[in-house]
Design a protein around this motif. Structure first.
Motif, mmCIF file in Angstrom:
data_model
loop_
_atom_site.group_PDB
_atom_site.id
_atom_site.type_symbol
_atom_site.label_atom_id
_atom_site.label_comp_id
_atom_site.label_asym_id
_atom_site.label_seq_id
_atom_site.Cartn_x
_atom_site.Cartn_y
_atom_site.Cartn_z
ATOM 1 N N ILE A 165 0.831 -1.215 0.000
ATOM 2 C CA ILE A 165 0.000 0.000 0.000
ATOM 3 C C ILE A 165 0.858 1.256 0.000
ATOM 4 O O ILE A 165 0.351 2.367 0.120
ATOM 5 C CB ILE A 165 -0.957 0.020 1.214
ATOM 6 N N GLY A 166 2.179 1.096 -0.127
ATOM 7 C CA GLY A 166 3.061 2.256 -0.111
ATOM 8 C C GLY A 166 3.374 2.704 1.302
ATOM 9 O O GLY A 166 2.787 2.223 2.278
ATOM 10 N N ILE A 167 4.313 3.627 1.428
ATOM 11 C CA ILE A 167 4.717 4.119 2.743
ATOM 12 C C ILE A 167 4.557 5.632 2.812
ATOM 13 O O ILE A 167 4.565 6.334 1.792
ATOM 14 C CB ILE A 167 6.173 3.739 3.069
ATOM 15 N N CYS A 224 15.550 -5.311 13.411
ATOM 16 C CA CYS A 224 15.223 -4.284 12.419
ATOM 17 C C CYS A 224 13.722 -4.013 12.530
ATOM 18 O O CYS A 224 12.900 -4.886 12.235
ATOM 19 C CB CYS A 224 15.604 -4.762 11.026
ATOM 20 N N PHE A 225 13.357 -2.810 12.938
ATOM 21 C CA PHE A 225 11.968 -2.463 13.271
ATOM 22 C C PHE A 225 11.431 -1.450 12.258
ATOM 23 O O PHE A 225 12.146 -0.561 11.801
ATOM 24 C CB PHE A 225 11.927 -1.887 14.690
ATOM 25 N N GLY A 226 10.153 -1.591 11.915
ATOM 26 C CA GLY A 226 9.511 -0.639 11.011
ATOM 27 C C GLY A 226 8.079 -0.356 11.407
ATOM 28 O O GLY A 226 7.371 -1.243 11.895
ATOM 29 N N LYS A 227 7.652 0.896 11.184
ATOM 30 C CA LYS A 227 6.281 1.302 11.512
ATOM 31 C C LYS A 227 5.789 2.279 10.452
ATOM 32 O O LYS A 227 6.369 3.346 10.259
ATOM 33 C CB LYS A 227 6.228 1.955 12.897
ATOM 34 N N ASN A 228 4.720 1.874 9.744
ATOM 35 C CA ASN A 228 4.165 2.680 8.659
ATOM 36 C C ASN A 228 2.850 3.309 9.125
ATOM 37 O O ASN A 228 1.890 2.594 9.405
ATOM 38 C CB ASN A 228 3.924 1.795 7.425
ATOM 39 N N PRO A 229 2.776 4.652 9.257
ATOM 40 C CA PRO A 229 1.546 5.293 9.712
ATOM 41 C C PRO A 229 0.312 4.945 8.882
ATOM 42 O O PRO A 229 -0.810 5.029 9.388
ATOM 43 C CB PRO A 229 1.878 6.794 9.593
#
Length: 227
Positions: free
Chosen positions: A59-61, A129-134
């Motif tokens: 869905i994109g970032i 390695c952590f990621g969070k996409n609003p």
């Protein structure tokens, strides 16, 4: 009129359902963080090590927040973090909290990898390695990479492999020799059989001649004299 309205509403409802299904499927794993197929590495003390991590989103970032953390006996220590504004746009600033660490990733390749220069035994352990996409409304995603630091790399004993390869190669060689001997034997037998046939034909012609059969010449007997 109601029928026409119903016919117009049906495609719109189907389209809405399709969009919801796509959003639901993407929402299950919209953002994925990955440290590769082999999420561990054994490195020699004093060498330089790449800790790989990539991200993917259907869905994109938008303002993707990422960070690397080190598990120090249960306490998570931040190694590096930053924010990627959107797809194919590099982060404006990167904060590094640990010595000998460098960011080598690029948003153009969805890469947030780092390098640890001149690793020590204290660098060994688990890195997250952590990621969070609003766009996902607060969902968190992470992947773990384990680093082992040793004095020297273990020498792999290839004795068994060499024995197996030698046995297989020897078996193939013996099979080829057997096939060559078989073909040569069949060739010799065929020649002998052909020669025997020629001998039989020749001997048959000689017997016919001696017995005075058709095609042979016989010596006429003398006419007896009258008394």
């Amino acid at each position: 009129m109601e029928t026409q309205k119903g016919r117009k509403f049906l495609p719109d409802r189907r389209a809405t359902c399709l969009v919801l299904i796509v959003i639901f499927i993407c929402g299950i794993e919209a953002l994925e963080m990955s440290t590769g197929k082999i999420p561990f590495l054994e490195a020699v003390n004093g060498s330089d090590v790449l800790l790989p991590c990539t991200y993917a989103s259907c869905i994109g970032i938008h303002n993707l927040y990422f960070k690397w953390e080190f598990n120090d006996n249960g306490t998570m220590q931040k190694v590096i973090d930053s924010v990627i504004p959107t797809d194919n746009v590099e982060p404006s600033s990167i904060d590094i909290y640990r010595e000998r660490v460098e960011f080598v990733g690029s948003s153009k390749s969805n890469n947030v990898s780092i390098i640890i220069w001149n690793v020590t035994f204290e660098d060994a352990g688990e890195y997250t390695c952590f990621g969070k996409n609003p766009k996902e409304k607060g969902k968190n995603h992470s992947a773990i990479f384990t680093l082992y630091v040793v004095d020297e790399l273990r020498v792999v004993d290839n004795t068994l492999t060499i024995i197996i390869v030698s046995c297989v190669g020897g078996g193939i060689a013996l099979l080829m020799i057997f096939m060559l001997l078989k073909n040569f034997t069949l060739f010799v037998l065929a020649k002998l059989e052909e020669k025997n046939k020629e001998c039989l034909v020749s001997s048959s012609g000689i017997d016919n001649t001696e017995n005075g059969l058709s095609g042979s010449k016989s010596t006429p007997k003398p006419t007896p004299k009258k008394a």
